[in-house]
Write a protein that holds these residues in place. Structure first.
Motif, PDB file in Angstrom:
ATOM      1  N   HIS A  31       0.588  -1.237   0.095  1.00 46.11           N
ATOM      2  CA  HIS A  31      -0.066   0.081   0.133  1.00 46.11           C
ATOM      3  C   HIS A  31       0.759   1.132   0.019  1.00 46.11           C
ATOM      4  CE1 HIS A  31      -3.641  -1.984   0.441  1.00 46.11           C
ATOM      5  NE2 HIS A  31      -3.248  -2.552   1.409  1.00 46.11           N
ATOM      6  N   ILE A  32       2.078   1.189   0.566  1.00 47.61           N
ATOM      7  CA  ILE A  32       2.849   2.461   0.718  1.00 47.61           C
ATOM      8  C   ILE A  32       3.856   2.487  -0.458  1.00 47.61           C
ATOM      9  CG2 ILE A  32       4.623   3.854   2.335  1.00 47.61           C
ATOM     10  CD1 ILE A  32       3.485   2.155   4.798  1.00 47.61           C
ATOM     11  N   ASP A  33       4.215   1.509  -0.943  1.00 46.80           N
ATOM     12  CA  ASP A  33       5.052   1.315  -1.906  1.00 46.80           C
ATOM     13  C   ASP A  33       4.537   1.920  -3.433  1.00 46.80           C
ATOM     14  OD1 ASP A  33       7.193   0.761  -3.813  1.00 46.80           O
ATOM     15  OD2 ASP A  33       7.100  -1.306  -3.495  1.00 46.80           O
ATOM     16  N   GLN A  34       4.532   3.137  -3.590  1.00 47.68           N
ATOM     17  CA  GLN A  34       3.781   3.425  -4.790  1.00 47.68           C
ATOM     18  C   GLN A  34       4.419   2.892  -6.200  1.00 47.68           C
ATOM     19  OE1 GLN A  34       3.821   7.720  -4.190  1.00 47.68           O
ATOM     20  NE2 GLN A  34       2.428   7.618  -2.570  1.00 47.68           N
ATOM     21  N   ASN A  35       5.782   3.096  -6.283  1.00 53.28           N
ATOM     22  CA  ASN A  35       6.103   2.585  -7.606  1.00 53.28           C
ATOM     23  C   ASN A  35       6.533   1.485  -7.758  1.00 53.28           C
ATOM     24  OD1 ASN A  35       8.593   2.078  -6.207  1.00 53.28           O
ATOM     25  ND2 ASN A  35       9.779   3.797  -7.111  1.00 53.28           N
ATOM     26  N   GLY A  36       6.185   0.410  -6.484  1.00 54.87           N
ATOM     27  CA  GLY A  36       6.121  -1.160  -6.698  1.00 54.87           C
ATOM     28  C   GLY A  36       7.552  -1.739  -6.680  1.00 54.87           C
ATOM     29  N   ASP A  37       8.552  -0.932  -6.319  1.00 54.93           N
ATOM     30  CA  ASP A  37       9.837  -1.754  -6.401  1.00 54.93           C
ATOM     31  C   ASP A  37      10.181  -2.461  -5.216  1.00 54.93           C
ATOM     32  OD1 ASP A  37      10.335   0.514  -4.592  1.00 54.93           O
ATOM     33  OD2 ASP A  37      12.085   1.110  -5.738  1.00 54.93           O
ATOM     34  N   GLY A  38       9.425  -2.543  -4.243  1.00 58.21           N
ATOM     35  CA  GLY A  38       9.582  -3.238  -2.942  1.00 58.21           C
ATOM     36  C   GLY A  38      10.329  -2.429  -1.925  1.00 58.21           C
ATOM     37  N   TYR A  39      10.454  -1.130  -1.997  1.00 55.89           N
ATOM     38  CA  TYR A  39      11.002  -0.385  -1.054  1.00 55.89           C
ATOM     39  C   TYR A  39      10.070   0.775  -0.797  1.00 55.89           C
ATOM     40  CZ  TYR A  39      15.130  -3.015  -1.939  1.00 55.89           C
ATOM     41  OH  TYR A  39      16.414  -4.077  -1.813  1.00 55.89           O
ATOM     42  N   ILE A  40      10.266   1.328   0.306  1.00 53.31           N
ATOM     43  CA  ILE A  40       9.455   2.714   0.533  1.00 53.31           C
ATOM     44  C   ILE A  40      10.549   3.910   0.529  1.00 53.31           C
ATOM     45  CG2 ILE A  40       8.066   4.071   2.273  1.00 53.31           C
ATOM     46  CD1 ILE A  40       7.004   1.123   3.284  1.00 53.31           C
ATOM     47  N   TYR A  41      10.242   4.736  -0.251  1.00 51.89           N
ATOM     48  CA  TYR A  41      11.156   5.957  -0.297  1.00 51.89           C
ATOM     49  C   TYR A  41      10.526   7.147   0.620  1.00 51.89           C
ATOM     50  CZ  TYR A  41      13.705   3.521  -3.616  1.00 51.89           C
ATOM     51  OH  TYR A  41      14.300   2.513  -4.313  1.00 51.89           O
ATOM     52  N   LEU A  42      11.379   8.053   1.046  1.00 46.03           N
ATOM     53  CA  LEU A  42      10.868   9.195   1.946  1.00 46.03           C
ATOM     54  C   LEU A  42       9.706   9.829   1.251  1.00 46.03           C
ATOM     55  CD1 LEU A  42      11.227  10.846   4.380  1.00 46.03           C
ATOM     56  CD2 LEU A  42      12.767  12.164   3.119  1.00 46.03           C
ATOM     57  N   LYS A  43       9.599  10.149   0.013  1.00 50.10           N
ATOM     58  CA  LYS A  43       8.383  10.678  -0.613  1.00 50.10           C
ATOM     59  C   LYS A  43       7.133   9.797  -0.444  1.00 50.10           C
ATOM     60  CE  LYS A  43       6.178  13.012  -4.423  1.00 50.10           C
ATOM     61  NZ  LYS A  43       4.980  12.560  -3.541  1.00 50.10           N
ATOM     62  N   GLU A  44       7.279   8.616  -0.622  1.00 53.33           N
ATOM     63  CA  GLU A  44       6.233   7.386  -0.391  1.00 53.33           C
ATOM     64  C   GLU A  44       5.698   7.415   1.018  1.00 53.33           C
ATOM     65  OE1 GLU A  44       7.337   4.235  -4.001  1.00 53.33           O
ATOM     66  OE2 GLU A  44       8.185   4.209  -2.096  1.00 53.33           O
ATOM     67  N   PHE A  45       6.885   7.517   1.910  1.00 55.59           N
ATOM     68  CA  PHE A  45       6.523   7.537   3.242  1.00 55.59           C
ATOM     69  C   PHE A  45       5.779   8.733   3.638  1.00 55.59           C
ATOM     70  CE2 PHE A  45       7.802   7.879   7.732  1.00 55.59           C
ATOM     71  CZ  PHE A  45       7.429   6.456   8.221  1.00 55.59           C
ATOM     72  N   ALA A  46       6.078   9.750   3.234  1.00 56.28           N
ATOM     73  CA  ALA A  46       5.515  11.241   3.515  1.00 56.28           C
ATOM     74  C   ALA A  46       4.057  11.198   3.133  1.00 56.28           C
ATOM     75  CB  ALA A  46       6.353  12.231   2.894  1.00 56.28           C
ATOM     76  N   ASP A  47       3.701  10.639   1.856  1.00 54.79           N
ATOM     77  CA  ASP A  47       2.625  10.532   1.036  1.00 54.79           C
ATOM     78  C   ASP A  47       1.668   9.755   2.008  1.00 54.79           C
ATOM     79  OD1 ASP A  47       3.456  12.404  -0.791  1.00 54.79           O
ATOM     80  OD2 ASP A  47       3.572  10.700  -2.503  1.00 54.79           O
TER      81      ASP A  47
ATOM     82  N   ARG B 229      -6.045   1.873   7.787  1.00 55.47           N
ATOM     83  CA  ARG B 229      -5.939   0.474   8.803  1.00 55.47           C
ATOM     84  C   ARG B 229      -4.729   0.377   9.042  1.00 55.47           C
ATOM     85  NH1 ARG B 229      -8.644  -2.179  12.401  1.00 55.47           N
ATOM     86  NH2 ARG B 229     -10.529  -1.852  11.245  1.00 55.47           N
ATOM     87  N   ASP B 230      -3.853   0.340   7.852  1.00 53.97           N
ATOM     88  CA  ASP B 230      -2.325   0.110   8.097  1.00 53.97           C
ATOM     89  C   ASP B 230      -1.819   1.023   9.268  1.00 53.97           C
ATOM     90  OD1 ASP B 230      -2.353  -2.125   6.248  1.00 53.97           O
ATOM     91  OD2 ASP B 230      -1.595  -0.862   4.642  1.00 53.97           O
ATOM     92  N   ALA B 231      -1.960   2.182   9.182  1.00 55.12           N
ATOM     93  CA  ALA B 231      -1.575   3.211  10.073  1.00 55.12           C
ATOM     94  C   ALA B 231      -2.274   2.997  11.424  1.00 55.12           C
ATOM     95  CB  ALA B 231      -2.073   4.582   9.646  1.00 55.12           C
TER      96      ALA B 231
ATOM     97  N   ALA C 105      -3.306  10.413   2.705  1.00 52.88           N
ATOM     98  CA  ALA C 105      -3.641   9.165   3.165  1.00 52.88           C
ATOM     99  C   ALA C 105      -5.034   9.093   3.690  1.00 52.88           C
ATOM    100  CB  ALA C 105      -2.354   8.654   3.885  1.00 52.88           C
ATOM    101  N   ALA C 106      -5.289   9.991   4.296  1.00 53.18           N
ATOM    102  CA  ALA C 106      -6.856   9.725   4.852  1.00 53.18           C
ATOM    103  C   ALA C 106      -7.909  10.436   4.056  1.00 53.18           C
ATOM    104  CB  ALA C 106      -6.848  10.603   6.167  1.00 53.18           C
ATOM    105  N   ALA C 107      -7.662  11.031   2.940  1.00 53.01           N
ATOM    106  CA  ALA C 107      -8.653  11.757   2.230  1.00 53.01           C
ATOM    107  C   ALA C 107      -9.344  10.826   1.157  1.00 53.01           C
ATOM    108  CB  ALA C 107      -8.054  12.790   1.353  1.00 53.01           C
TER     109      ALA C 107
END
Length: 141
Positions: free
Chosen positions: A47-63, A80-82, A69-71
């Motif tokens: 859900h957090i990994d927007q580009n699907g590469d298997g990692y969460i980058y700062l921008k994805e984390f911030a988003d 739910r994950d949060a 994330a709630a809108a």
């Protein structure tokens, strides 16, 4: 971008490579004493990994942690994950102690009474805990 988000991100990014791996996410949950399963962590990662590469980058984390994330509809799983990050014993409630443990593990220096105030500000039904519906309303505001 909020310095607070960067600080939390760096707590998850144990090896400092600028991205959070599945194992780093699992390690953080383990540090919190959470009963989150490996499958739940992988689902959260998806859900957090927007580009699907298997990692969460700062921008994805911030988003993910930002207001978007709630809108709107379709974000329930992200919320739910949060929520699950804080619900350490998986009883469907965030207690004062759980909030205190998680915030302190993230480097937030807050007292138990600070956490009681935070919970009481969100606790609509007055049971002393935050349930998912209360959490969802808080995230939307």
């Amino acid at each position: 971008m909020d310095d607070e988000v960067r600080k939390i991100f760096s707590k998850f990014d144990k090896n400092g490579d600028g991205r959070i791996s599945v194992s780093e996410l699992e390690q953080m949950f383990s540090t919190f004493g959470s009963k989150t399963t490996s499958d739940e962590v992988k689902s959260m990662m998806k859900h957090i990994d927007q580009n699907g590469d298997g990692y969460i980058y700062l921008k994805e984390f911030a988003d993910f942690h930002g207001n978007d994330a709630a809108a709107g509809a379709g974000k329930e799983e992200e919320i739910r994950d949060a929520f699950d990050l804080y619900d350490l014993d998986k009883d469907g409630l965030i207690s004062v102690n759980e909030l205190h443990i998680v915030l302190n593990k993230l480097g937030e220096k807050c007292s138990l009474s600070d956490c009681e105030i935070m919970i009481s500000n969100v606790d609509a039904d007055g049971d002393g805990n935050v349930n998912f519906e209360e959490f969802k309303k808080m995230m939307a505001s």
